[in-house]
Scaffold this motif. Structure first.
Motif, PDB file in Angstrom:
ATOM      1  N   ASN A  11       0.814  -1.212   0.000  1.00 54.18           N
ATOM      2  CA  ASN A  11       0.000   0.000   0.000  1.00 54.18           C
ATOM      3  C   ASN A  11       0.849   1.263   0.000  1.00 54.18           C
ATOM      4  O   ASN A  11       0.370   2.332  -0.391  1.00 54.18           O
ATOM      5  N   ASP A  12       2.108   1.141   0.441  1.00 52.18           N
ATOM      6  CA  ASP A  12       2.931   2.334   0.644  1.00 52.18           C
ATOM      7  C   ASP A  12       4.226   2.355  -0.155  1.00 52.18           C
ATOM      8  O   ASP A  12       4.842   3.420  -0.275  1.00 52.18           O
ATOM      9  N   LYS A  51       4.975   2.816   6.959  1.00 51.99           N
ATOM     10  CA  LYS A  51       4.678   3.662   5.805  1.00 51.99           C
ATOM     11  C   LYS A  51       5.435   4.981   5.822  1.00 51.99           C
ATOM     12  O   LYS A  51       5.662   5.584   4.771  1.00 51.99           O
ATOM     13  N   ASN A  52       5.879   5.436   7.009  1.00 46.50           N
ATOM     14  CA  ASN A  52       6.583   6.708   7.097  1.00 46.50           C
ATOM     15  C   ASN A  52       8.104   6.550   7.019  1.00 46.50           C
ATOM     16  O   ASN A  52       8.851   7.470   7.360  1.00 46.50           O
ATOM     17  N   THR A  53       8.577   5.402   6.579  1.00 43.38           N
ATOM     18  CA  THR A  53      10.017   5.175   6.437  1.00 43.38           C
ATOM     19  C   THR A  53      10.609   6.151   5.433  1.00 43.38           C
ATOM     20  O   THR A  53      10.114   6.286   4.318  1.00 43.38           O
ATOM     21  N   THR A  54      11.656   6.848   5.829  1.00 40.76           N
ATOM     22  CA  THR A  54      12.364   7.768   4.938  1.00 40.76           C
ATOM     23  C   THR A  54      13.472   7.025   4.202  1.00 40.76           C
ATOM     24  O   THR A  54      13.802   5.880   4.534  1.00 40.76           O
ATOM     25  N   SER A  94       8.247   5.596  -2.660  1.00 41.03           N
ATOM     26  CA  SER A  94       7.560   5.773  -1.393  1.00 41.03           C
ATOM     27  C   SER A  94       6.340   6.656  -1.609  1.00 41.03           C
ATOM     28  O   SER A  94       6.466   7.810  -2.042  1.00 41.03           O
ATOM     29  N   ARG A  95       5.157   6.117  -1.298  1.00 42.38           N
ATOM     30  CA  ARG A  95       3.913   6.878  -1.479  1.00 42.38           C
ATOM     31  C   ARG A  95       3.865   8.091  -0.559  1.00 42.38           C
ATOM     32  O   ARG A  95       3.493   9.187  -0.982  1.00 42.38           O
ATOM     33  N   LEU A  96       4.237   7.905   0.708  1.00 39.76           N
ATOM     34  CA  LEU A  96       4.135   8.994   1.666  1.00 39.76           C
ATOM     35  C   LEU A  96       5.181  10.080   1.409  1.00 39.76           C
ATOM     36  O   LEU A  96       4.873  11.279   1.459  1.00 39.76           O
ATOM     37  N   CYS A  97       6.407   9.681   1.116  1.00 42.85           N
ATOM     38  CA  CYS A  97       7.464  10.655   0.835  1.00 42.85           C
ATOM     39  C   CYS A  97       7.349  11.242  -0.570  1.00 42.85           C
ATOM     40  O   CYS A  97       7.926  12.293  -0.857  1.00 42.85           O
ATOM     41  N   ARG A  98       6.628  10.565  -1.453  1.00 38.52           N
ATOM     42  CA  ARG A  98       6.569  10.910  -2.878  1.00 38.52           C
ATOM     43  C   ARG A  98       7.982  11.095  -3.426  1.00 38.52           C
ATOM     44  O   ARG A  98       8.333  12.117  -4.003  1.00 38.52           O
ATOM     45  N   PHE A 202       3.081  17.167  -6.266  1.00 36.83           N
ATOM     46  CA  PHE A 202       1.797  16.493  -6.123  1.00 36.83           C
ATOM     47  C   PHE A 202       0.960  16.508  -7.397  1.00 36.83           C
ATOM     48  O   PHE A 202      -0.241  16.264  -7.366  1.00 36.83           O
TER      49      PHE A 202
END
Length: 266
Positions: A11-12, A51-54, A94-98, A202
């Motif tokens: 998902n991420d 999911k917030n892994t940098t 990475s979806r969260l970091c884009r 974005f």
């Protein structure tokens, strides 16, 4: 031999992983090549990542995860002999970091989309090649040409690539710079300056990520496959002016290397 490439989709995160072909006889598993084992371990780690892994956290975490699969008694050998390590290249979205993170010699393409979600004709291509790869491919090309002039046929060399062993000692020598002058995942610290990070805004994009089994990357799988087969038909030894590689196409295979391709929208 089973493929040493792999794809991870969660998902991420989305990732393409390219396990490195072994250059020595040392094996970490009785049942898997070192490259396949490395690919599977990295895939397992990515599937479990928060999911917030940098990018920085990924570099530290995946290094520690590979390293714990070396026995303590093996660490000094691994430090002295990089060619024996569990090694792979990986490109991760990475979806969260884009962001797209490129460690090693995979490649990627970023295609902006219009308001109608149609790809624009323009695109950005990225790769992160290993130093010396072009030099090694050129050395092998010269050796293959010499063997052809001595009477070997193209089919002879494709079936038994006798030009490749000539560069193996040099390949092993250059691997001493692994995670020094270039980046890979191998259980040893990854230098951040050799990791390519591609930030995305974005706006909507179509992204292509692939292993270097595709020498020519295009926006579609069909185009990339067509280019690969064109190379196979016109230069099966991979020694010509348009593309050189450290191995040839074997007559029984439809490529010269494992290959993985994924395209997605974000």
């Amino acid at each position: 031999m089973k493929s040493e490439d792999g794809i991870v989709v969660t998902n991420d995160f989305i990732a393409v992983i390219d396990g490195s072909t072994s250059k020595s006889q040392y094996r970490h598993s009785l049942f898997r090549s070192n490259g396949r084992y490395a690919m599977q371990l990295v895939g397992r780690y990515i599937r479990r990542m928060p999911k917030n892994t940098t990018c920085e956290a990924f570099l530290r975490g995946v290094t520690a995860y590979i390293r714990k699969h070396y026995k303590k008694a093996m660490l000094s050998r691994m430090a002295e002999h990089p060619e024996d390590r569990l090694t792979c290249s990986v490109v991760v979205f990475s979806r969260l970091c884009r962001e797209i993170w490129m460690i090693g010699d995979c490649h990627a393409m970023v295609l902006p989309l219009t308001s109608d979600l149609l790809p624009l004709t323009s695109h950005l291509y990225y790769d992160n090649p290993k130093p010396y790869e072009a030099e090694l491919a050129a050395m092998r090309a010269e050796e293959a040409k010499r063997q052809l002039s001595d009477g070997k046929t193209i089919n002879d060399i494709c079936r038994n690539d006798t030009a490749r062993p000539v560069i193996i000692p040099r390949m092993i020598e250059t691997m001493r710079n692994q995670n020094i002058t270039y980046s890979v995942v191998d259980g040893f610290p990854i230098p951040r300056q050799h990791v390519l990070v591609i930030p995305l805004d974005f706006r909507p994009y179509e992204i292509v990520m692939a292993s270097d089994g595709y020498p020519f990357l295009y926006p579609s799988l069909e185009e990339s496959e067509e280019a690969l087969q064109h190379q196979r038909q016109n230069d099966p030894l991979n020694i010509g002016p348009h593309f050189q590689a450290t191995k040839a196409f074997h007559p029984d295979n439809n490529s010269f290397d494992d290959r993985t391709y994924i395209r997605f929208r974000v």
